[in-house]
Design an enzyme around this catalytic site. Sequence first.
Site, PDB file in Angstrom:
ATOM      1  CB  ILE A  31      29.633  44.946 -40.456  1.00 39.78           C
ATOM      2  CG1 ILE A  31      28.123  45.103 -40.429  1.00 39.78           C
ATOM      3  CG2 ILE A  31      30.295  46.003 -39.592  1.00 39.78           C
ATOM      4  CD1 ILE A  31      27.507  44.804 -39.072  1.00 39.78           C
ATOM      5  N   GLY A  32      32.062  43.486 -41.817  1.00 39.57           N
ATOM      6  CA  GLY A  32      33.481  43.160 -41.711  1.00 39.57           C
ATOM      7  C   GLY A  32      33.751  41.733 -42.121  1.00 39.57           C
ATOM      8  N   GLY A  34      37.125  38.640 -42.225  1.00 39.05           N
ATOM      9  CA  GLY A  34      38.507  38.251 -41.966  1.00 39.05           C
ATOM     10  C   GLY A  34      38.691  36.798 -42.334  1.00 39.05           C
ATOM     11  CG  PHE A  36      39.407  32.706 -38.009  1.00 38.03           C
ATOM     12  CD1 PHE A  36      39.567  31.335 -37.974  1.00 38.03           C
ATOM     13  CD2 PHE A  36      40.500  33.522 -37.801  1.00 38.03           C
ATOM     14  CE1 PHE A  36      40.802  30.778 -37.725  1.00 38.03           C
ATOM     15  CE2 PHE A  36      41.748  32.967 -37.550  1.00 38.03           C
ATOM     16  CZ  PHE A  36      41.900  31.603 -37.519  1.00 38.03           C
ATOM     17  N   GLY A  37      36.013  35.009 -39.812  1.00 37.25           N
ATOM     18  CA  GLY A  37      34.628  35.431 -39.628  1.00 37.25           C
ATOM     19  C   GLY A  37      34.142  36.442 -40.637  1.00 37.25           C
ATOM     20  CB  VAL A  39      30.353  40.957 -38.815  1.00 34.54           C
ATOM     21  CG1 VAL A  39      29.210  41.501 -37.978  1.00 34.54           C
ATOM     22  CG2 VAL A  39      31.348  40.238 -37.921  1.00 34.54           C
ATOM     23  CE  LYS A  56      32.195  37.186 -33.945  1.00 36.96           C
ATOM     24  NZ  LYS A  56      32.627  37.646 -32.635  1.00 36.96           N
ATOM     25  CG  ASP A 154      41.352  39.600 -28.321  1.00 35.82           C
ATOM     26  OD1 ASP A 154      42.304  40.365 -28.102  1.00 35.82           O
ATOM     27  OD2 ASP A 154      40.989  39.278 -29.459  1.00 35.82           O
TER      28      ASP A 154
HETATM   29  N1  ADE Z   1      27.668  43.811 -33.138  1.00 32.38           N
HETATM   30  C1  ADE Z   1      28.440  42.729 -32.947  1.00 32.38           C
HETATM   31  N2  ADE Z   1      29.509  42.759 -33.736  1.00 32.38           N
HETATM   32  C2  ADE Z   1      29.400  43.902 -34.448  1.00 32.38           C
HETATM   33  C3  ADE Z   1      30.198  44.501 -35.420  1.00 32.38           C
HETATM   34  N3  ADE Z   1      31.312  43.921 -35.812  1.00 32.38           N
HETATM   35  N4  ADE Z   1      29.807  45.689 -35.924  1.00 32.38           N
HETATM   36  C4  ADE Z   1      28.672  46.260 -35.509  1.00 32.38           C
HETATM   37  N5  ADE Z   1      27.877  45.739 -34.605  1.00 32.38           N
HETATM   38  C5  ADE Z   1      28.238  44.572 -34.073  1.00 32.38           C
END
Ligand code: ADE
Length: 301
Positions: A31-32, A34, A36-37, A39, A56, A154
């Site tokens: 999903i994403g 960066g 650091f992380g 997902v 995550k 944040d």
């Molecule tokens: N739930 C927690 N983080 C999320 C994300 N980045 N995108 C979609 N669902 C999530």
Amino acid sequence: RMEEDLADKLRPGWLERWQIDSSQLTLGDMIGMGAFGLVTQASLALPTGQRTVAAKMIRFNDKLCYQDFYRETAILTVIHEEKGYNPRKSNIIQLFGFNITSNPKCLILEYASEGNLLNFLRQKKNKLHYLLYFAIDITQALGHLKDLRISHRDVAARNVLITEQNIAKLGDFGLARDVYNTAQYIPVNHQGQERRLPLKWMAIESLLHLQFSCESDLWSFGVLLWEIVTGGTDPMYGNTPQPTCQQLVEILQQGIRLDMPAECPPDLYVIMTSCWSEDPTARPNPEEIRENLIREQEKLN
Ligand code: ADE
């Protein structure tokens, strides 16, 4: 090391209680990502069946991101273990558990299909009347955190997630959260340690002394309102797009605040500026903001 106010609230055995075994989890699409992380979407096997969740993960074994990861898990367990807490009715992203023994370590959260609020705003598909529902949702989350005396640190559109039912939920309780937008976290040297901080969302006392509280979250909420009204514009003070911490403190101490957006109802701007009182105790509480926002929203109908 955990902040004292948070350590006090943790119930014994919390780490074990929320542990999820790798065998329960099937990772899916990313999903994403960066610095650091990372997902991903994932499928979690529960006694009630398979459930789509967000996993995550921490990519690097960096000390600071580990602290943030730990802080996020700790806060979410404190919230979820509160008596009578109902994650379905809450505007805080649901925690399913975590795998702290796996590598990478992994936090299992509710999946929010519509992604984060900032991207949502930038698509400019919705009218202000509708978008204010999201702000009203988040006041609920902030009220809840205030009751628990936990600060988020944040609050920003990038850290609000939108569910399939179009409910806004506060997410990203850690600093391992530059998944969508690294540019907003400015390196600041504090006592010999470099920290990346979301300067333009931070209250004046946070910029000056790194003091974070429910009142400083409320300042950030004012900036979130500004983001909502402007369709996800990058906040800007005068013509300094990325001020340093020092520059921003000077700007704020002169009484300068984010301008009233052209499309903003004046009374809504009054709500925002009340969040940006220099004196934290002069800022309204989440319940007052909520009532005022509902009133503004009714006018827009
Ligand atoms: N739930 C927690 N983080 C999320 C994300 N980045 N995108 C979609 N669902 C999530």
